[in-house]
Design a protein around this motif. Structure first.
Motif, PDB file in Angstrom:
ATOM      1  N   GLY A  95     101.661 -44.402  64.847  1.00 42.22           N
ATOM      2  CA  GLY A  95     100.841 -43.551  65.700  1.00 42.22           C
ATOM      3  C   GLY A  95      99.735 -42.873  64.907  1.00 42.22           C
ATOM      4  O   GLY A  95      98.554 -42.895  65.304  1.00 42.22           O
ATOM      5  N   PHE A  96     100.100 -42.291  63.782  1.00 44.34           N
ATOM      6  CA  PHE A  96      99.113 -41.601  62.946  1.00 44.34           C
ATOM      7  C   PHE A  96      98.060 -42.563  62.412  1.00 44.34           C
ATOM      8  O   PHE A  96      96.861 -42.289  62.441  1.00 44.34           O
ATOM      9  CB  PHE A  96      99.811 -40.897  61.782  1.00 44.34           C
ATOM     10  N   LEU A  97      98.541 -43.722  61.905  1.00 46.78           N
ATOM     11  CA  LEU A  97      97.597 -44.694  61.341  1.00 46.78           C
ATOM     12  C   LEU A  97      96.613 -45.158  62.402  1.00 46.78           C
ATOM     13  O   LEU A  97      95.432 -45.391  62.148  1.00 46.78           O
ATOM     14  CB  LEU A  97      98.345 -45.895  60.767  1.00 46.78           C
ATOM     15  N   LYS A  98      97.156 -45.306  63.623  1.00 51.43           N
ATOM     16  CA  LYS A  98      96.318 -45.767  64.735  1.00 51.43           C
ATOM     17  C   LYS A  98      95.272 -44.704  65.097  1.00 51.43           C
ATOM     18  O   LYS A  98      94.103 -45.026  65.337  1.00 51.43           O
ATOM     19  CB  LYS A  98      97.225 -46.060  65.933  1.00 51.43           C
ATOM     20  N   ALA A  99      95.742 -43.459  65.116  1.00 52.78           N
ATOM     21  CA  ALA A  99      94.858 -42.360  65.526  1.00 52.78           C
ATOM     22  C   ALA A  99      93.702 -42.172  64.543  1.00 52.78           C
ATOM     23  O   ALA A  99      92.567 -41.924  64.946  1.00 52.78           O
ATOM     24  CB  ALA A  99      95.664 -41.070  65.647  1.00 52.78           C
ATOM     25  N   LEU A 100      94.025 -42.283  63.244  1.00 51.38           N
ATOM     26  CA  LEU A 100      92.980 -42.127  62.230  1.00 51.38           C
ATOM     27  C   LEU A 100      92.258 -43.453  62.046  1.00 51.38           C
ATOM     28  O   LEU A 100      92.847 -44.436  61.605  1.00 51.38           O
ATOM     29  CB  LEU A 100      93.617 -41.690  60.909  1.00 51.38           C
ATOM     30  N   LYS A 101      91.036 -43.482  62.397  1.00 51.13           N
ATOM     31  CA  LYS A 101      90.289 -44.746  62.356  1.00 51.13           C
ATOM     32  C   LYS A 101      90.130 -45.251  60.919  1.00 51.13           C
ATOM     33  O   LYS A 101      89.824 -44.493  60.008  1.00 51.13           O
ATOM     34  CB  LYS A 101      88.892 -44.529  62.966  1.00 51.13           C
ATOM     35  N   PRO A 102      90.328 -46.528  60.702  1.00 51.89           N
ATOM     36  CA  PRO A 102      90.107 -47.096  59.371  1.00 51.89           C
ATOM     37  C   PRO A 102      88.620 -47.257  59.087  1.00 51.89           C
ATOM     38  O   PRO A 102      87.789 -47.099  59.965  1.00 51.89           O
ATOM     39  CB  PRO A 102      90.781 -48.458  59.450  1.00 51.89           C
ATOM     40  N   LEU A 103      88.327 -47.581  57.839  1.00 52.10           N
ATOM     41  CA  LEU A 103      86.936 -47.811  57.451  1.00 52.10           C
ATOM     42  C   LEU A 103      86.451 -49.142  58.016  1.00 52.10           C
ATOM     43  O   LEU A 103      87.062 -50.182  57.771  1.00 52.10           O
ATOM     44  CB  LEU A 103      86.815 -47.868  55.931  1.00 52.10           C
ATOM     45  N   GLY A 104      85.361 -49.096  58.756  1.00 50.03           N
ATOM     46  CA  GLY A 104      84.757 -50.343  59.205  1.00 50.03           C
ATOM     47  C   GLY A 104      85.560 -51.100  60.251  1.00 50.03           C
ATOM     48  O   GLY A 104      85.563 -50.725  61.425  1.00 50.03           O
ATOM     49  N   GLN A 105      86.278 -52.139  59.794  1.00 52.74           N
ATOM     50  CA  GLN A 105      86.914 -53.079  60.723  1.00 52.74           C
ATOM     51  C   GLN A 105      87.976 -52.429  61.627  1.00 52.74           C
ATOM     52  O   GLN A 105      88.553 -51.409  61.283  1.00 52.74           O
ATOM     53  CB  GLN A 105      87.623 -54.178  59.929  1.00 52.74           C
ATOM     54  N   SER A 134      91.376 -45.475  55.078  1.00 54.29           N
ATOM     55  CA  SER A 134      90.617 -44.287  54.702  1.00 54.29           C
ATOM     56  C   SER A 134      91.508 -43.343  53.908  1.00 54.29           C
ATOM     57  O   SER A 134      92.717 -43.542  53.813  1.00 54.29           O
ATOM     58  CB  SER A 134      90.102 -43.587  55.961  1.00 54.29           C
ATOM     59  N   ASN A 135      90.902 -42.322  53.370  1.00 51.63           N
ATOM     60  CA  ASN A 135      91.638 -41.377  52.540  1.00 51.63           C
ATOM     61  C   ASN A 135      92.793 -40.733  53.298  1.00 51.63           C
ATOM     62  O   ASN A 135      93.916 -40.655  52.791  1.00 51.63           O
ATOM     63  CB  ASN A 135      90.669 -40.302  52.025  1.00 51.63           C
ATOM     64  N   THR A 136      92.563 -40.314  54.544  1.00 46.75           N
ATOM     65  CA  THR A 136      93.641 -39.675  55.318  1.00 46.75           C
ATOM     66  C   THR A 136      94.753 -40.669  55.635  1.00 46.75           C
ATOM     67  O   THR A 136      95.934 -40.334  55.592  1.00 46.75           O
ATOM     68  CB  THR A 136      93.098 -39.081  56.635  1.00 46.75           C
ATOM     69  N   GLN A 137      94.349 -41.903  55.923  1.00 43.59           N
ATOM     70  CA  GLN A 137      95.372 -42.921  56.181  1.00 43.59           C
ATOM     71  C   GLN A 137      96.230 -43.153  54.940  1.00 43.59           C
ATOM     72  O   GLN A 137      97.451 -43.320  55.029  1.00 43.59           O
ATOM     73  CB  GLN A 137      94.714 -44.233  56.609  1.00 43.59           C
ATOM     74  N   LEU A 138      95.594 -43.127  53.769  1.00 37.99           N
ATOM     75  CA  LEU A 138      96.349 -43.290  52.530  1.00 37.99           C
ATOM     76  C   LEU A 138      97.350 -42.153  52.350  1.00 37.99           C
ATOM     77  O   LEU A 138      98.474 -42.373  51.890  1.00 37.99           O
ATOM     78  CB  LEU A 138      95.403 -43.344  51.324  1.00 37.99           C
TER      79      LEU A 138
END
Ligand SMILES: [K+]
Ligand SMILES: [K+]
Lengths: 496, 496
Positions: free
Chosen positions: A26-36, A65-69
């Motif tokens: 859920g969290f990973l999905k909510a925080l948009k990744p870089l680019g793709q 992204s940094n937050t996803q990491l």
């Protein structure tokens, strides 16, 4: 919470890992990744891969992204074996506490009732019996009390152990990155913050997860022998060398502080109920076995692949450290300084065996085996007989998983036999089962009928599988993370 | 002969197989083959392959002359499990006979001395004790006598069983060949005598060897469902279905003849010491397990490879019989009606598992397990403790063999990855270990860099290995033939 305390530990852990994975997704999905944009299945796969500390990758790590990491760091931390075992210890302690409180309150009640009971002489005999019961109870209560205190103490030791190693590790890695300019430049090019990198790497190493926030895993750092030497202790102390080191800590602390608890912990290791606190003899053999397995791997690696393409450009010392690092990783962490698909097949087969072996595999001569097996016998009797018959052995399940993957990937096995071969599938499945994370990857150059739009990516072999295959591998990772609950399966099958 | 009677059964069998293999090699060497000359190693390999009933081939079967085929037939017959177990039974009986004779002679001596002993009253008590000892001894002697007679009877039953099945089989196959003109023509083209072919095939099937005197194994006969149906019982009754069938024979014979011995054999199966005479419950579960495994294989085969190239040109019925035949063969015989390298990988993995399973693998619910495991516990205690610690499990040895082969064939693994891949090596090693004889073969079309002088031959994959690889496989075949002596290895290794 009371439900948790009384329920089956297997169920608790299943619920624990699945809910954390879902939350993480859920969290990973909510925080948009870089680019793709990433496929939901791949994100869920990454989340499961983090919580089960497997580090299998279906997407390149560089896109997070940094937050996803940071999210992944947290998932790795709370999914790691040392942390989950600490939570387990806490629950056992709470349960013991409740039992102790009950006994104490019943004592209090008895004591308050006593004056009324000793009224006539007829009750004298009764009284004596009651007294004796009291004595027994109080004796066992003292024992249980000591056990409770020891477990509480053990909890603090473990927490201290975790914190100490993490802090030391992060400081060490940060210092290294600051001092060596080439690594600093490397991180800058990849857009990574230094602190994120060091915390991520240390948490990942200690929990034996093996994720690295760069696409190329540790391949870029293969010349940084200092960094590798700093990570090796983290990898070992958080996994196969955790029990001996924990024993050593307790032994050392016991000389200055809380002697009684330490003595209890060291003498009655099995009564504490903490899986990672092993008996003395067992600990010694465990250390010997671990060292032996590393020596075997380093030897075979040096003999077979000293001049391999993967080790090109390294000097003697760097090669040796690299080989040692790779060998230490093959048991559980799964970080890699070479592309393992270019190693010789003999090494790959050896890695498959190493990945299969559970963390506390040890050679234990049969004469020392008596005490330890007594405990496990008790465990066995508790189980229902009928269900026990139906449980297969670990290897049987793995073979079934491998056959299933061969079925889901049957088309590609025919069309692209150099990438899709059974050995690579076996490596992938056993790697997921052992929560290791090694993968042979996928190479466009090996296609027999080259596709025009094929692009070499830094993802595991599983990234090229069909969705069904990925879902099977998610199951395998969870199954592997919970393998300790099914170690004595397949007893009903007689081979002779 | 006395040395033989008193020595370790493992050593006896090692000497037995090696001497027969060497003898067989001598004969094969002395009798010139048709046309080509064969390498000594290949001839020795064929000899070992025959005596260990493995049917791995490094030379085409078609080049052997009629007399050489007869030699191979003899080797297969005396190497087969039913025959060797008969020899073992004979030795156990002889040993028992000697013990009984000793007891009888000591009785005779005691009896002749007795008159002198009973002289004064003081000896009366002594006498009573002696009498009691006598009674006990005579009771156990009667028991031992019955055991001896039962074993003698069992020997005759087994001899009858072997003769009956062979005679029936040879007559059946000969009749079939005479009646069906196409097969007769086929043999004529290959220069094979009909009688040699039928005897060879039946001996090969019953002993689970799996050699066929034609190059193409049974592929030419894949449309002759009648012949396949005739061979299936031979394959089963000489191997996995031998114990149940033996029990049935004894049960049936016991109704008319030698009731006492039969009752003893059926009731005290484990006391007889004949490995193939199992207890009733165990026999039933064995039958169920065998059938279950065949059903699993047939199902997966039909699902995955019903339209395979290998089954082209067959009608529904022929396909079904062919699949059944192939599934029956995967446990031990290893005759083949399709080229297994063109089957899907899922089937190959399943075959590897089936080849690995020892003949009397059975599902045995734990509540029936008590009695049987008691016996095995006694066996375990007899062994020296130190050596037992050093014994690995079967799987570990196999992995070591596989790694060794990967090392000896490392060059070809790089250059010719479609033929030389780890799955094919695993199939070959496990096939040799299980004394099965399946092989993926070698195909010139799969070479990435085609050699100009490459020629497709009807030999196993091992035929293309280096000499070191072949020698390793010879060891694996012998190791596999003697696997029953090491079924409880690796006990000193704890996985958890
Ligand atoms: K890992
Ligand atoms: K065979």
């Amino acid at each position: 919470r009371f439900i948790l305390l009384r329920s089956n530990p297997l169920c608790v852990q299943i619920v624990y890992f699945i809910s954390i994975s879902t939350l993480g997704f859920g969290f990973l999905k909510a925080l948009k990744p870089l680019g793709q944009t990433q496929k939901n299945l791949d994100l869920f796969f990454t989340s499961v891969s983090s919580t089960t500390v497997s580090s299998m990758v279906t997407v390149e790590m560089g896109i997070f992204s940094n937050t996803q990491l940071i999210i992944i760091t947290i998932l790795m931390f709370i999914g790691g074996e040392v942390f989950t075992s600490l939570v387990g210890l806490f629950f056992i302690r709470s349960r013991l506490k409740i039992d102790l409180d009950k006994i104490a309150s019943s004592h209090a009640r008895l004591a308050s009732r006593n004056p009324f009971i000793i009224v006539d002489r007829f009750h004298l005999e009764d009284e004596m019996v009651t007294n004796e019961v009291h004595k027994h109870e109080s004796l066992s209560t003292t024992n249980e009390n000591l056990r409770y205190l020891s477990m509480k103490y053990l909890g603090y030791v473990v927490i201290g152990y975790i914190l100490f190693l993490h802090v030391i590790g992060v400081i060490g890695v940060s210092l290294y990155l600051t001092i060596i300019p080439s690594t600093k430049q490397l991180l800058k090019n990849k857009g990574l913050k230094m602190l994120t990198f060091s915390v991520f790497t240390i948490v990942s190493s200690f929990s034996s997860c093996g994720f690295v926030p760069t696409n190329e895993n540790m391949i870029d750092f293969r010349k940084n022998s200092g960094l590798l030497l700093m990570l090796i202790p983290q990898l070992l102390l958080g996994n196969t060398f955790y029990p001996p080191c924990l024993r050593l800590c307790i032994c050392g602390l016991g000389k200055f502080y809380k002697k009684r608890e330490c003595r209890y912990l060291l003498k009655h290791s099995e009564k504490v109920g903490y899986k990672h606190l092993l008996q003395r003899k067992h600990t010694i053999f465990l250390v010997a076995t671990n060292c032996g397995l590393i020596v075997v791997q380093v030897t075979l690696f040096c003999v077979m692949d000293w001049n391999s393409k993967g080790l090109k450009g390294l000097n003697f010392y760097q090669k040796l450290i690299g080989v040692l690092f790779q060998s230490v990783n093959s048991r559980h962490a799964g970080t890699s300084i070479v592309d393992i698909s270019i190693l010789s097949q003999a090494i790959l087969v050896l890695f498959v065996v190493m990945m299969y072996l559970p963390p506390y595999t040890s050679f234990l001569p049969l004469k020392y085996d008596g005490k330890i097996s007594e405990n496990s016998k008790k465990m066995k009797k508790r189980r229902g007989k009928v269900t026990e018959n139906l449980i297969f052995s670990q290897l049987s399940y793995l073979v079934i998983f491998i056959i299933l993957v061969c079925i889901t990937e049957r088309k590609k096995l025919k069309e692209d036999p150099l990438n899709f071969n059974v050995l690579n599938i076996v490596v992938e499945v056993i790697s997921a089962y052992g929560n290791v994370g090694f993968s042979t990857g996928y190479s466009c150059e090996l296609q027999l009928h080259p596709e025009t739009n094929c692009e070499n990516k830094w993802i595991g072999f599983v990234g090229k599988w069909s969705d069904e295959g990925k879902i099977i591998l998610i199951f395998v990772m969870l199954f592997g993370r919970l393998k300790k609950f099914n170690m004595d399966g397949g007893k009903a099958w007689k081979l002779h």
